[in-house]
Design an enzyme around this catalytic site. Structure first.
Site, short mmCIF file in Angstrom:
data_model
loop_
_atom_site.label_atom_id
_atom_site.label_comp_id
_atom_site.label_asym_id
_atom_site.label_seq_id
_atom_site.Cartn_x
_atom_site.Cartn_y
_atom_site.Cartn_z
N LYS A 14 34.39 0.84 27.85
CA LYS A 14 35.40 -0.06 27.75
C LYS A 14 36.80 0.61 27.75
O LYS A 14 37.90 -0.08 28.20
CB LYS A 14 35.41 -0.67 26.48
CG LYS A 14 34.00 -1.86 26.46
CD LYS A 14 33.97 -2.64 27.40
CE LYS A 14 33.05 -3.80 27.66
NZ LYS A 14 33.27 -4.82 28.59
N ILE A 28 33.67 -11.72 18.53
CA ILE A 28 33.66 -12.94 19.14
C ILE A 28 32.11 -13.37 19.04
O ILE A 28 31.35 -12.67 19.54
CB ILE A 28 33.98 -12.88 20.68
CG1 ILE A 28 35.41 -12.35 20.96
CG2 ILE A 28 34.18 -14.25 21.32
CD1 ILE A 28 36.73 -12.82 20.32
N ASP A 33 25.48 -13.85 38.14
CA ASP A 33 24.86 -13.35 36.96
C ASP A 33 23.44 -12.69 37.19
O ASP A 33 22.99 -13.24 38.21
CB ASP A 33 24.62 -14.40 35.75
CG ASP A 33 24.61 -13.76 34.28
OD1 ASP A 33 25.69 -13.80 33.53
OD2 ASP A 33 23.48 -12.99 33.83
N ASP A 38 23.65 -8.65 40.46
CA ASP A 38 23.75 -7.50 39.57
C ASP A 38 24.92 -6.83 40.09
O ASP A 38 25.38 -6.27 40.93
CB ASP A 38 22.50 -6.55 39.83
CG ASP A 38 22.46 -5.27 39.13
OD1 ASP A 38 23.40 -5.25 38.46
OD2 ASP A 38 21.48 -4.67 39.00
N VAL A 39 25.80 -6.63 38.98
CA VAL A 39 27.27 -6.19 39.17
C VAL A 39 27.05 -4.71 39.32
O VAL A 39 28.35 -4.01 39.71
CB VAL A 39 28.13 -6.33 37.88
CG1 VAL A 39 28.50 -7.79 37.87
CG2 VAL A 39 27.48 -6.10 36.47
N ASN A 63 33.64 -9.76 34.05
CA ASN A 63 33.46 -10.25 32.49
C ASN A 63 31.96 -9.46 32.13
O ASN A 63 31.87 -9.38 30.89
CB ASN A 63 33.28 -11.47 32.40
CG ASN A 63 32.67 -12.08 31.12
OD1 ASN A 63 33.20 -12.09 30.21
ND2 ASN A 63 31.32 -12.35 31.43
N TYR A 79 29.47 2.74 24.84
CA TYR A 79 30.11 1.24 25.00
C TYR A 79 31.46 1.64 24.84
O TYR A 79 32.51 1.01 25.88
CB TYR A 79 29.63 0.41 23.97
CG TYR A 79 30.22 -1.05 24.10
CD1 TYR A 79 29.68 -1.74 25.06
CD2 TYR A 79 31.25 -1.43 23.13
CE1 TYR A 79 30.43 -3.21 25.32
CE2 TYR A 79 31.83 -2.59 23.22
CZ TYR A 79 31.31 -3.67 24.31
OH TYR A 79 31.83 -4.85 24.44
#
Ligand SMILES: NC(=O)c1ccc[n+]([C@@H]2O[C@H](COP(=O)([O-])OP(=O)(O)OC[C@H]3O[C@@H](n4cnc5c(N)ncnc54)[C@H](O)[C@@H]3O)[C@@H](O)[C@H]2O)c1
Length: 250
Positions: A159, A188, A37, A63-64, A90, A155
Site C-alpha cells: 500500500k 471500513i 473482478d 484478474d488484476v 480498487n 500489505y
C-alpha cells in the site's frame, strides 16, 4: 447535471465492498461503468442492479494481476464505449499472517494483486487517456500505506508502493492532463474486514483509534473517490486523501 455525465469509468474489484459501492454511485452520477473482478457472478449481479436503476454498465471476469486480462478487458471496453476517462484501481487483498511467518509465495501474491495490478492497469489505460485528452486515476491505498501499523508487513509495503506510484504517475502524465491520486481508507466495514470487525475486542480497538465515533462505510470512501474522479477536482493531482474518521488527526 450528474457529476460524471458522459464519462467512462473502469473500477476493479467491483463485485463487493468499496468497488461495488463506487460502481453504483458512479452509475447514478451518469458514468458508463466497467466493473471487473475475479468474482464474475457477483459482478454480473451489480451490473444488473445498475441497469435496473436505469444506468449503463458492463462486467468482466478480470484478474488484476494478469497482463493478458488487462489487455483484453481494456480492448473490449474501447470497442464498446470508445474511450476511458476514469480508472479506479480498487481490487486488493489483505493478510493476517505475521511477517516472520509469511512465505515468499504469500508476499508475491499480495504484491501482485495490490501493486503490480496498478502498474499493469495504468500501462493498459494511460495510452487511451492520452488519446482522449486526459483522465483521472484513483488508486486505493490504505492508512497502512501512510504509517506502519503492526501486522502483516507485505500489505503495508504494497500500500506504501501504491501511494508512491500514484505520485510518480501524477508527475509523469500531468502534461497529458491525466491526474492520479491515492485514497487511504481507515477502518471500513466491508467483506474484507467484517470478520475482524465482528470481534468485539477488535471493534473496540478500531473505534479507540478513530476520533469520529463510528467505523467507516464503503459509502464514505465512494464519495471521496467520486470527487477525485469528477472534474470538480480538476486541479488536484498527486495527493493522498485519507478517509479515516480522523485517524491521522491524532
Ligand atoms: N476494508 C478496509 O477496512 C480497508 C481499509 C483500507 C484499504 N482497503 C482497501 O480497499 C480496497 C477494497 O477493499 P474492500 O474492503 O472493499 O474489500 P473486499 O474484499 O470487499 O473487495 C475486494 C474485491 O477485490 C476482488 N479481488 C481480489 N483479488 C482480485 C484479483 N486478483 N483480481 C480482481 N479482483 C480481485 C475481490 O473479489 C473483491 O470483490 C482494497 O484495495 C483494500 O486493500 C480496505
Amino acid at each position: 447535471m450528474a457529476r460524471l455525465e458522459g464519462k467512462v469509468a473502469i473500477i476493479t474489484g467491483a463485485a463487493s465492498g468499496m468497488g461495488k459501492v463506487d460502481a453504483l454511485l458512479f452509475a447514478k452520477e451518469g458514468a458508463k461503468v466497467v466493473l471487473t473482478d475475479i468474482q464474475i457472478e457477483k459482478v454480473n449481479e451489480v451490473v444488473a442492479e445498475i441497469k435496473n436503476n436505469g444506468g449503463e454498465a458492463i462486467g468482466f471476469r478480470h484478474d488484476v494481476s494478469s497482463q493478458e486480462d488487462w489487455t483484453s478487458m481494456v480492448d473490449e471496453t474501447m470497442k464498446q464505449y470508445g474511450k476511458i476517462d476514469i480508472l479506479v484501481n480498487n481490487a486488493g487483498i489483505s493478510s493476517e499472517v505475521p511477517f516472520m511467518e509469511s512465505s515468499l509465495e504469500l508476499w508475491e501474491k499480495i504484491m501482485s494483486i495490490n501493486i503490480t495490478s496498478v502498474f499493469l492497469g495504468q500501462q493498459a489505460v494511460i495510452p487511451h487517456m492520452i488519446n482522449n485528452g486526459g483522465g483521472s486515476i484513483i488508486n486505493i491505498s490504505s492508512i497502512a500505506g501512510l504509517t506502519g501499523g503492526s501486522g502483516a508487513g507485505a500489505y503495508t509495503a504494497s500500500k506504501g508502493a501504491v501511494r508512491m506510484l500514484t505520485k510518480a504517475t501524477a508527475v509523469d502524465f500531468a502534461k497529458h492532463n491525466i491526474r492520479a491520486n491515492s485514497v487511504h481508507p481507515g477502518f471500513i466495514k466491508t467483506p474484507m474486514s467484517e470478520k475482524l470487525m465482528e470481534n468485539p475486542d477488535m471493534k473496540q480497538w478500531f473505534l479507540s483509534q478513530t476520533p469520529l465515533p463510528r467505523l467507516g462505510l464503503a459509502e464514505d470512501i465512494a464519495s471521496g473517490v467520486l470527487f477525485l474522479a469528477s472534474d470538480e477536482s480538476s486541479y488536484i493531482t498527486g495527493v493522498e486523501l485519507p478517509i479515516d474518521g480522523g485517524y491521522f488527526a491524532k
